[in-house]
Design an enzyme around this catalytic site. Structure first.
Site, PDB file in Angstrom:
ATOM      1  N   GLY A  36       6.001   5.287  11.083  1.00 20.68           N
ATOM      2  CA  GLY A  36       5.097   5.449  12.060  1.00 20.68           C
ATOM      3  C   GLY A  36       6.039   6.275  13.431  1.00 20.68           C
ATOM      4  O   GLY A  36       6.939   6.392  13.111  1.00 20.68           O
ATOM      5  N   LEU A  76      -0.794  -3.872   8.228  1.00 16.41           N
ATOM      6  CA  LEU A  76      -0.982  -2.433   8.063  1.00 16.41           C
ATOM      7  C   LEU A  76       0.575  -1.941   7.613  1.00 16.41           C
ATOM      8  O   LEU A  76       0.697  -0.827   7.164  1.00 16.41           O
ATOM      9  CB  LEU A  76      -1.397  -1.400   9.041  1.00 16.41           C
ATOM     10  CG  LEU A  76      -3.087  -1.464   8.709  1.00 16.41           C
ATOM     11  CD1 LEU A  76      -3.814  -2.748   9.071  1.00 16.41           C
ATOM     12  CD2 LEU A  76      -3.640  -0.479   9.993  1.00 16.41           C
ATOM     13  N   ALA A 117      -3.916  -4.641   4.361  1.00 17.14           N
ATOM     14  CA  ALA A 117      -4.210  -3.311   3.939  1.00 17.14           C
ATOM     15  C   ALA A 117      -3.495  -3.070   2.545  1.00 17.14           C
ATOM     16  O   ALA A 117      -2.438  -3.009   2.393  1.00 17.14           O
ATOM     17  CB  ALA A 117      -3.632  -2.381   4.797  1.00 17.14           C
ATOM     18  N   TYR A 149       4.062   1.283  -6.339  1.00 13.71           N
ATOM     19  CA  TYR A 149       3.514   1.149  -5.199  1.00 13.71           C
ATOM     20  C   TYR A 149       2.314   0.493  -5.425  1.00 13.71           C
ATOM     21  O   TYR A 149       1.871  -0.533  -4.919  1.00 13.71           O
ATOM     22  CB  TYR A 149       2.977   2.848  -4.485  1.00 13.71           C
ATOM     23  CG  TYR A 149       2.146   2.552  -3.321  1.00 13.71           C
ATOM     24  CD1 TYR A 149       2.552   1.655  -2.202  1.00 13.71           C
ATOM     25  CD2 TYR A 149       0.929   3.301  -3.381  1.00 13.71           C
ATOM     26  CE1 TYR A 149       1.737   1.745  -0.914  1.00 13.71           C
ATOM     27  CE2 TYR A 149       0.205   3.397  -2.192  1.00 13.71           C
ATOM     28  CZ  TYR A 149       0.643   2.457  -1.074  1.00 13.71           C
ATOM     29  OH  TYR A 149      -0.404   2.583  -0.018  1.00 13.71           O
ATOM     30  N   LYS A 153       1.380  -3.450  -4.112  1.00 11.78           N
ATOM     31  CA  LYS A 153       0.211  -3.662  -3.138  1.00 11.78           C
ATOM     32  C   LYS A 153      -0.694  -4.836  -4.099  1.00 11.78           C
ATOM     33  O   LYS A 153      -1.263  -5.631  -3.635  1.00 11.78           O
ATOM     34  CB  LYS A 153      -0.381  -2.592  -2.994  1.00 11.78           C
ATOM     35  CG  LYS A 153      -0.038  -1.583  -1.924  1.00 11.78           C
ATOM     36  CD  LYS A 153      -0.156  -2.173  -0.459  1.00 11.78           C
ATOM     37  CE  LYS A 153       0.433  -1.801   0.579  1.00 11.78           C
ATOM     38  NZ  LYS A 153       0.450  -2.549   1.697  1.00 11.78           N
TER      39      LYS A 153
END
Ligand code: UDP
Length: 325
Positions: A36, A76, A117, A149, A153
């Protein structure tokens, strides 16, 4: 309502913060600025209903304090982007698995509704198109880093559903398909900001593979609207939803659209996957969501055309401007 957004200085998180503030919510964000950027929330500094904490979600005392003040949590914060995942697999797995563990266990203490998310990447190499939430997830070999990944998740999803079933924690899972718009950086591999930057700079537009692979690109403004509606919907608790656009485009064609809309004379080059990522890299030839579940639950429908999305990204890259969202 007071909402906590982990990863709130990220691309999607910062748009979600904007939208929650616009509807009158009190907004807390926590972000370690790993992917971010402060630039994404700079304009909110000083807003009376906006509060930020620059810290990792792995810092439990800090997260616990922030969470205590909030009614709901949008989780998130995650390592995202194929390029980042290929370069930093340890960081990816640890951030995504541990981060979600911490968020869920703290939320469980106060029974705060958590939205997790997840990603369309979990469908992996499945050929059952369009992808439905109850369809199979097809991962490649563990020697191919990309799949770490999807696996991390998928583990987050299992854990969130387990908390719901076993501990009655309200959790909702969203699988975000390729989401694009202003503020997305190409630094971690995302194709649209990468192509737009290349085209504007007159550099070659780098299509990986032969460009016949396709994706569906959803506008970030549409996506955050769906997240907010689902968070407000009690019937969505304990369920998984695809979110994104179902309009498909081949990546080679996308490169031509970007070149045309930017008025660029960049050449379009084709780079084998082995050179773009690593030897034996596996890409999915198509990725299309079935979005009927989220449509039926909250009336979700994508509003932005691909050209509209590309224009908004081009405008942002040129002068930092944002469309009305
Ligand atoms: N891609 C590309 N050139 C780039 C970056 C990505 O051709 O500079 C391709 C990538 O191989 C994939 C598609 O664009 O087929 C979407 O990539 P992205 O990393 O944005 O998201 P993914 O769908 O792979 O998660």
């Amino acid at each position: 309502m007071r909402v906590l957004i982990t990863g709130g200085a990220g691309f999607i998180g910062s748009h979600l913060a904007d939208a929650c503030l616009a509807r009158g919510d009190e907004v807390d964000i926590i972000d370690d600025l790993s992917t971010g950027s402060f630039r994404n929330i700079q304009h909110l500094k000083g807003h009376p209903r906006f509060h930020y904490t620059i810290e990792t979600v792995l810092n439990q005392p800090v997260l616990s304090e922030v969470m205590d003040q909030c009614d709901v949590v949008f989780h998130l914060a995650a390592a995202v982007g194929v390029k980042l995942i290929m370069e930093s697999p340890v960081h990816t797995i640890e951030t995504n698995v541990r981060g979600t563990e911490v968020v869920l266990s703290l939320a469980n203490k106060k029974k705060k509704h958590v939205m997790i998310a997840s990603t369309s990447e979990v469908y992996g190499l499945s050929e059952q198109l369009p992808f439905r939430e109850d369809g199979p997830l097809v991962m490649g070999a563990t020697t191919k880093h990309r799949w770490s990944y999807a696996c991390s998740k998928a583990m987050d999803e299992f854990l969130a559903l387990a908390y719901y079933r076993e501990k009655k924690l309200p959790t909702t899972i969203v699988r975000l398909f390729n989401t694009v718009g202003p503020r997305q950086t190409g630094q971690y591999g995302m194709v649209i900001p990468t192509f737009v930057k290349q085209a504007l700079a007159g550099r070659p537009i780098t299509v990986y593979g032969d460009g016949t692979q396709s994706r569906c690109f959803g506008f970030v403004g549409d996506v955050v609207g769906a997240l907010m509606k689902l968070m407000d919907e009690q019937a969505a608790i304990g369920q998984v939803f695809n979110i994104g656009s179902d309009q498909e485009i081949a990546i080679g064609e996308l490169a031509r659209r970007v070149r045309e809309l930017t008025g660029s004379s960049s050449e379009i080059t084709f780079l084998p996957y082995d050179e773009a990522y690593e030897e034996g890299f596996e890409d999915m030839p198509r990725r299309v969501p079935d979005i009927s579940k989220v449509r039926d639950m909250v009336g979700f429908a994508p509003t932005m055309t691909l050209d509209g999305i590309l224009r908004s990204v081009i405008a942002y890259e040129l002068d930092g401007s944002l469309p009305d969202m």
